[in-house]
Design a protein around this motif. Sequence first.
Motif, mmCIF file in Angstrom:
data_model
loop_
_atom_site.group_PDB
_atom_site.id
_atom_site.type_symbol
_atom_site.label_atom_id
_atom_site.label_comp_id
_atom_site.label_asym_id
_atom_site.label_seq_id
_atom_site.Cartn_x
_atom_site.Cartn_y
_atom_site.Cartn_z
ATOM 1 N N ARG A 20 -10.061 42.232 -63.809
ATOM 2 C CA ARG A 20 -10.902 42.348 -62.620
ATOM 3 C C ARG A 20 -11.438 43.766 -62.511
ATOM 4 O O ARG A 20 -10.686 44.726 -62.620
ATOM 5 C CB ARG A 20 -10.070 41.999 -61.360
ATOM 6 C CG ARG A 20 -10.838 42.157 -60.044
ATOM 7 C CD ARG A 20 -11.874 41.047 -59.908
ATOM 8 N NE ARG A 20 -12.549 41.162 -58.632
ATOM 9 C CZ ARG A 20 -13.694 41.787 -58.454
ATOM 10 N NH1 ARG A 20 -14.284 42.404 -59.455
ATOM 11 N NH2 ARG A 20 -14.253 41.828 -57.256
ATOM 12 N N PRO A 208 -17.163 32.889 -56.036
ATOM 13 C CA PRO A 208 -16.661 33.398 -57.318
ATOM 14 C C PRO A 208 -17.651 34.311 -58.034
ATOM 15 O O PRO A 208 -17.240 35.198 -58.785
ATOM 16 C CB PRO A 208 -16.412 32.128 -58.133
ATOM 17 C CG PRO A 208 -17.330 31.117 -57.563
ATOM 18 C CD PRO A 208 -17.389 31.423 -56.099
ATOM 19 N N MET A 211 -17.497 37.862 -56.788
ATOM 20 C CA MET A 211 -16.250 38.482 -57.231
ATOM 21 C C MET A 211 -16.434 39.191 -58.574
ATOM 22 O O MET A 211 -15.679 40.097 -58.916
ATOM 23 C CB MET A 211 -15.153 37.421 -57.369
ATOM 24 C CG MET A 211 -14.639 36.857 -56.051
ATOM 25 S SD MET A 211 -13.594 38.028 -55.169
ATOM 26 C CE MET A 211 -12.202 38.108 -56.274
ATOM 27 N N LYS A 288 -15.412 36.815 -50.469
ATOM 28 C CA LYS A 288 -14.836 37.672 -51.498
ATOM 29 C C LYS A 288 -13.340 37.879 -51.313
ATOM 30 O O LYS A 288 -12.744 38.781 -51.874
ATOM 31 C CB LYS A 288 -15.565 39.017 -51.504
ATOM 32 C CG LYS A 288 -15.499 39.723 -52.863
ATOM 33 C CD LYS A 288 -16.363 40.952 -52.884
ATOM 34 C CE LYS A 288 -16.264 41.648 -54.243
ATOM 35 N NZ LYS A 288 -17.069 42.860 -54.320
ATOM 36 N N SER A 290 -10.164 37.278 -52.481
ATOM 37 C CA SER A 290 -9.705 36.770 -53.780
ATOM 38 C C SER A 290 -8.452 35.905 -53.702
ATOM 39 O O SER A 290 -8.273 34.995 -54.491
ATOM 40 C CB SER A 290 -9.447 37.941 -54.735
ATOM 41 O OG SER A 290 -8.466 38.817 -54.206
ATOM 42 N N GLN A 293 -9.022 32.014 -53.557
ATOM 43 C CA GLN A 293 -9.921 31.341 -54.486
ATOM 44 C C GLN A 293 -9.452 29.933 -54.840
ATOM 45 O O GLN A 293 -10.261 29.014 -54.942
ATOM 46 C CB GLN A 293 -10.080 32.177 -55.757
ATOM 47 C CG GLN A 293 -10.939 33.421 -55.586
ATOM 48 C CD GLN A 293 -12.326 33.109 -55.040
ATOM 49 O OE1 GLN A 293 -13.083 32.353 -55.625
ATOM 50 N NE2 GLN A 293 -12.647 33.680 -53.897
#
Length: 336
Positions: A20, A208, A211, A288, A290, A293
């Motif tokens: 990431r 996604p 991200m 966003k 995470s 998700q």
Amino acid sequence: MAGTALHGYPTDITRSNTHRVKPAERPEPGNHTLLAEFVLSGMSKNPELQHLLFFTFCLIYTITIIGNLTIIMVTVHPTLRMPMYFFLWVLSVLDISTASIVVPKMLVNFLSEDRSISYMGCATQLYCVIFLGATECYLLAVMAYDRYVAICDPLRYSTIMNSRVCHSLVLLSCCSGNVVSVVQTVWVFKLPFCGPKKINYFFCDIPPLIMLSCADTSLYEKQIITAMVLVIFTPFCLILVSYVCIISSILKISSTDGRYKTFSTCSSHLTVVLLYYASGTLVYLRPKYSNSQDTKKVLALIYTTIIPSLNPLIYSLRNKEVKGILIKIITELWKR
């Protein structure tokens, strides 16, 4: 990983697909690259579940197609030439389209090791999903207005909800959905994607994708809230107002049986509204975030795959006219 350079800068940025991009690691402006493709992670990383998931969603997709085609066939019957059934016909077309944009690619990915999707393919899928989703949000508000006029002003129903008005409302829903979709898609794909290219989702969607951006997306996230107000909250408020008036009118009916019959024409629509708006709101409210998700995957699955398969059942099982015409058509076909 090579990409296409923007602004003439080099494209030799190499990133791990599982890494990431942290704020401190973001490249300087101008070093951004345009990825040639993305990779969809799918619903599950467990290889033992892929065949089971394939058959499960293949069955769901088959039910979606058959169910919605049945609704389309029934609602064009001459005895059902009413605005409510015209809107139901449009809803079925939207449901088939939504499922067909998402599910076939997902089914292929269950059985393939190559889960890549091209940059333009991803942009096209995102545009279609947003367009169909936004149009359905507006259409559900139109359907609520139709029920409001039918119950609260029945004597003028045929005058108010004439063919020209119905077609205009559907066209307005489609045009509004198109504007929202174009703006959102262009905005998302103006963001720089400098790796990784793996999308933790089963289709290209806003949460996604942002991200993966190595730019500051705080402004875009605020813009999503504005889009949510236009696409979800405004139509939902109109639906609430319509149902407040509808319930007020129903309560004035002296007969219990009459109240039940009147409300039964709205219950199917209300069920779909609650499922659709709730799942859509939870997906885009914090795009966003995470840690959510996997939850967003499930919610996205509800409005792109599950609801389109349930709509024909919800509307046919709770609607005597639809069931009656369906039985009549099946009987005629059987006699042949």
